[in-house]
Design a protein around this motif. Sequence first.
Motif, PDB file in Angstrom:
ATOM      1  N   VAL C  31       0.845  -1.209   0.000  1.00 58.44           N
ATOM      2  CA  VAL C  31       0.000   0.000   0.000  1.00 58.44           C
ATOM      3  C   VAL C  31       0.878   1.256   0.000  1.00 58.44           C
ATOM      4  O   VAL C  31       0.655   2.184  -0.784  1.00 58.44           O
ATOM      5  CB  VAL C  31      -0.954  -0.015   1.227  1.00 58.44           C
ATOM      6  N   ILE C  32       1.895   1.254   0.843  1.00 56.35           N
ATOM      7  CA  ILE C  32       2.769   2.443   0.913  1.00 56.35           C
ATOM      8  C   ILE C  32       3.534   2.617  -0.408  1.00 56.35           C
ATOM      9  O   ILE C  32       3.638   3.718  -0.939  1.00 56.35           O
ATOM     10  CB  ILE C  32       3.735   2.348   2.123  1.00 56.35           C
ATOM     11  N   GLN C  33       4.048   1.485  -0.930  1.00 52.62           N
ATOM     12  CA  GLN C  33       4.784   1.565  -2.190  1.00 52.62           C
ATOM     13  C   GLN C  33       3.887   2.099  -3.305  1.00 52.62           C
ATOM     14  O   GLN C  33       4.294   2.943  -4.103  1.00 52.62           O
ATOM     15  CB  GLN C  33       5.326   0.187  -2.584  1.00 52.62           C
ATOM     16  N   LEU C  34       2.662   1.606  -3.328  1.00 55.35           N
ATOM     17  CA  LEU C  34       1.711   2.031  -4.357  1.00 55.35           C
ATOM     18  C   LEU C  34       1.435   3.525  -4.226  1.00 55.35           C
ATOM     19  O   LEU C  34       1.458   4.267  -5.208  1.00 55.35           O
ATOM     20  CB  LEU C  34       0.416   1.231  -4.187  1.00 55.35           C
ATOM     21  N   GLY C  35       1.201   3.941  -2.991  1.00 52.38           N
ATOM     22  CA  GLY C  35       0.923   5.356  -2.732  1.00 52.38           C
ATOM     23  C   GLY C  35       2.078   6.237  -3.175  1.00 52.38           C
ATOM     24  O   GLY C  35       1.882   7.255  -3.839  1.00 52.38           O
ATOM     25  N   LEU C  36       3.299   5.792  -2.828  1.00 50.82           N
ATOM     26  CA  LEU C  36       4.463   6.603  -3.184  1.00 50.82           C
ATOM     27  C   LEU C  36       4.736   6.563  -4.690  1.00 50.82           C
ATOM     28  O   LEU C  36       5.235   7.522  -5.261  1.00 50.82           O
ATOM     29  CB  LEU C  36       5.688   6.133  -2.402  1.00 50.82           C
ATOM     30  N   LEU C  66      15.387   5.336  -0.459  1.00 49.21           N
ATOM     31  CA  LEU C  66      14.620   6.241   0.401  1.00 49.21           C
ATOM     32  C   LEU C  66      13.277   5.594   0.767  1.00 49.21           C
ATOM     33  O   LEU C  66      12.833   5.689   1.915  1.00 49.21           O
ATOM     34  CB  LEU C  66      14.387   7.593  -0.284  1.00 49.21           C
ATOM     35  N   ILE C  67      12.676   4.916  -0.193  1.00 48.63           N
ATOM     36  CA  ILE C  67      11.391   4.259   0.061  1.00 48.63           C
ATOM     37  C   ILE C  67      11.567   3.252   1.205  1.00 48.63           C
ATOM     38  O   ILE C  67      10.755   3.177   2.110  1.00 48.63           O
ATOM     39  CB  ILE C  67      10.874   3.518  -1.203  1.00 48.63           C
ATOM     40  N   CYS C  68      12.673   2.503   1.138  1.00 52.59           N
ATOM     41  CA  CYS C  68      12.932   1.501   2.178  1.00 52.59           C
ATOM     42  C   CYS C  68      13.077   2.187   3.530  1.00 52.59           C
ATOM     43  O   CYS C  68      12.539   1.721   4.530  1.00 52.59           O
ATOM     44  CB  CYS C  68      14.189   0.704   1.841  1.00 52.59           C
ATOM     45  N   TYR C  69      13.776   3.308   3.545  1.00 55.18           N
ATOM     46  CA  TYR C  69      13.970   4.043   4.808  1.00 55.18           C
ATOM     47  C   TYR C  69      12.625   4.507   5.366  1.00 55.18           C
ATOM     48  O   TYR C  69      12.350   4.358   6.560  1.00 55.18           O
ATOM     49  CB  TYR C  69      14.892   5.241   4.560  1.00 55.18           C
ATOM     50  N   LEU C 137      13.115  -3.367   0.883  1.00 57.37           N
ATOM     51  CA  LEU C 137      14.353  -2.927   0.232  1.00 57.37           C
ATOM     52  C   LEU C 137      14.407  -3.394  -1.224  1.00 57.37           C
ATOM     53  O   LEU C 137      14.433  -2.592  -2.142  1.00 57.37           O
ATOM     54  CB  LEU C 137      15.565  -3.433   1.014  1.00 57.37           C
ATOM     55  N   PHE C 138      14.366  -4.717  -1.412  1.00 55.00           N
ATOM     56  CA  PHE C 138      14.616  -5.221  -2.762  1.00 55.00           C
ATOM     57  C   PHE C 138      13.460  -4.936  -3.716  1.00 55.00           C
ATOM     58  O   PHE C 138      13.683  -4.548  -4.855  1.00 55.00           O
ATOM     59  CB  PHE C 138      14.978  -6.704  -2.714  1.00 55.00           C
ATOM     60  N   VAL C 139      12.240  -5.090  -3.241  1.00 52.97           N
ATOM     61  CA  VAL C 139      11.109  -4.784  -4.118  1.00 52.97           C
ATOM     62  C   VAL C 139      11.066  -3.278  -4.408  1.00 52.97           C
ATOM     63  O   VAL C 139      10.817  -2.869  -5.544  1.00 52.97           O
ATOM     64  CB  VAL C 139       9.773  -5.304  -3.521  1.00 52.97           C
ATOM     65  N   SER C 140      11.366  -2.462  -3.403  1.00 52.17           N
ATOM     66  CA  SER C 140      11.409  -1.004  -3.635  1.00 52.17           C
ATOM     67  C   SER C 140      12.519  -0.654  -4.621  1.00 52.17           C
ATOM     68  O   SER C 140      12.342   0.210  -5.476  1.00 52.17           O
ATOM     69  CB  SER C 140      11.648  -0.259  -2.329  1.00 52.17           C
ATOM     70  N   MET C 141      13.664  -1.328  -4.477  1.00 49.03           N
ATOM     71  CA  MET C 141      14.772  -1.068  -5.420  1.00 49.03           C
ATOM     72  C   MET C 141      14.329  -1.417  -6.833  1.00 49.03           C
ATOM     73  O   MET C 141      14.670  -0.732  -7.798  1.00 49.03           O
ATOM     74  CB  MET C 141      16.006  -1.898  -5.028  1.00 49.03           C
TER      75      MET C 141
END
Lengths: 236, 301, 291
Positions: C31-36, C66-69, C137-141
């Motif tokens: 959800v957060i990744q999608l939002g960002l 940054l997303i991971c952070y 981390l890895f999916v965000s990367m």
Amino acid sequence: MQPKKYKNIVCYFLAFVFPLFLSVNLMAQTDPLIEKVSQKLAQVNDYVAEGVMKTDVAFIKASLGKVKVYFKKPNLLKVKKEGGISLLPRGGVSLTINTLLNTKQYTTIPAGNQVLNGKNLKVIKLIPTDDNLDWVISTLWIDPIEALVYKTATTTKENGSYEITMQYGEYSKQGLASKIIFSFNTKDYKLPNGITLEFGDEDPTAKQKALKNKKGTIEITYSKYTINQGIPNNIF
Amino acid sequence: MSLIKVQHISKQFGNLKAVDDLSFEVQAGQVFGFLGQNGSGKSTTIRMLLSLIHPSHGSIEIFGQSIQKNRAEILEQVGAIIERPDLYPYLSATEHLQLFAKVRKQKIASGRILDTLEKVGLAGRAQDKVQTFSLGMKQRLGIAIALVHNPSLIILDEPTNGLDPQGIADIRALIQYLAKDEGKTVFVSSHLLSEIEQLAHQILIIHQGKKMVEGNTKELLDPQKRIVQIKTMNDAGTLQVIVASSFSNYLLPRKEGIFLKIPTYEIPLLNETLIKAGVALLAIESKNALEDYFLQITSNA
Amino acid sequence: MWSLIQVELYKIFRRPRTYIAFGAIAALIVVIQLGLKMDGNSYAAFLMKDINDTLTVDGKVLNGYLICYILLQLLLVHVPLLVALIAADMISGEANLGTLRLLFSTPYSRTHWVLAKFIAASIYTILLLIWLAFLALFVSMWIFGTDDLFLMKSNYVVLIEQGDVLWRYVGAFIFASFALLTVTSLGFLMSSLSSNSIGPIVGTMSAIVFFTILSTLNIPLFNVVKPYLFTTHMNNWKEFFDIKVNLNNEAIRGSILNIAKIKTSLLVLTLHIILFVTASVIIIKKKDILS
């Protein structure tokens, strides 16, 4: 007495008013030294410069980064960090000496001489003649012999004032600096803890620095220029 | 040879004395019936045998070793179910046995798991999750867990709870098989004498944490023998007289008075002996037979 | 001992409840990744409002690092609650179910069982963290790409070069595992005190929430106790992302500003783990198993 009177008036005119006219006349034109500098810079149509950039702002911790600076006449300029995020003074980078002088839309006022780092430099102020330009006034410190600008101080309409100091080396013939230091005023930086989710102790050194120094600098030390090899516009 | 030797164990929970100075011995190869109503201290005693509860006083020896000191060696040879058959609802019968086989120091062959399930009649439901099991099936699985590592002592706490009559008969047959054919010692508790009397060689009745009666089942259930209580003005003196007489063998170890289990025809002789010895006899009260006696205890509850 | 751990792990991973935490983490992160991904730039612009007054930031600020952070900042507050769901149920859950007496009447000692259960709960915790690391981390990367890590802290900004980031995450995740194991051990201690499941779970969660509030409130009275709260130390994974500068204010690649703080926090957390687990063992050893 009459002719003598006229003679006095002529003398008076020649001694005081003519120089005034002359100076007014000069004001309307470009200072020859600026012309000389412009001509020197005119040799360069475009360049790609490789360098190292250092950001020194109290509230920023960043390491040295390799940058490439692209320039194309009349006033296209781009600083690109190699694979990374670059921090540049807002609006400041586009106002380097090349882009400043290449607009040709200014008048000059000589403002005397000043010794800077042991060099006797001529101080000339530029005032833009085009209202659309972002800058309001710029002062240039120029070495009259080498025709090299060693310092500029520019006030902009929207992005505050900043200074650019230059050092020259290998590429001085083309008027290209080996090191450029942008100095600018920084504003306060603060993000609420609720956003950063930082609730621990703050870094005391950062706080001290922030109090001490509200001026930021960005330094670019150039190692190599590739001049007049042509640059596509899409880089900018 | 006594496999279990319990000496003067007591367990106090706050103000409640759950087990009070209990001593007994279980011989190897026997089925030992441990009787008592619910809340009489049976489970507390069994938990002490398995070192789940630490006794306040007394000592427990199993296989000649102290349970406190040699717990691991002892429990390696013990299989037990304690009270309700509580199991993991999300695991199957086979998974239960596999897990409990794994926590034994000896290696248990996978064939033994199916054999054990067959033994308790659960082979057909081996792969089903326990959450689909009836109480009776859970009880059988509990027994299977107790048996999977082939222990020499099996402690079964109310193993027929929740079983239908057929189930009860099956478990009874299984216990008899284990004792007779496999030579296991079985310690089985129940609140129903009827369940135990057909199985146990030896019976111990416990009430409010205290031992009431202990003895050979056949003898205890002998209709020719009666339990009598002798009421006198001087219990200590009377006891001396009985101990010195030929009736000493009939004495029951009870704290609350002088009890004897005596053939009916010898009661007049007992009366005569006591009178002759100058005992100020108040009464010789005939208590009921074991069954009645046990029912009396349980009905008082 | 290994067979006990295997048994405990088997039980953990056969329970449907176990996967709630994995599912919850995945859902939150996605959800957060999608939002960002959809609206991250306005979020970044909001964060960089003050910076943009002075500087132009050029580059991919909103990258995977940054997303991971951001995700870790948000989730490392909530993951302890998910850890509590399993850890605080390890002993009391079995006491409640009635199976504890089955385990404790096997030849293995209670100490063995408690330690095996703690190790199994720890493995679960670490797997949860690995899952978190993989997604955060890895999916965000993969989704957002990589670039320098541009961290906007409360009073300053840290720009860490791309090549200098990954090892910091490794460090941060190792640190986070100590933080979460502290929660595991606290849940375990609570679990050893009770014979029902809900009490220890709610108790552990309440303790974490309570101490976290104390750790985050900047009230002088609480500042006195803050250094002694494990929740204060749990947050210090962030120290891996603060960098030293030399006299010229140049960030020193590969440096950590306050390594002593990390060491102290690790020590405090480790001591908490040892204390909580030892207390659990002692309590369980002395306990009469009545369930």
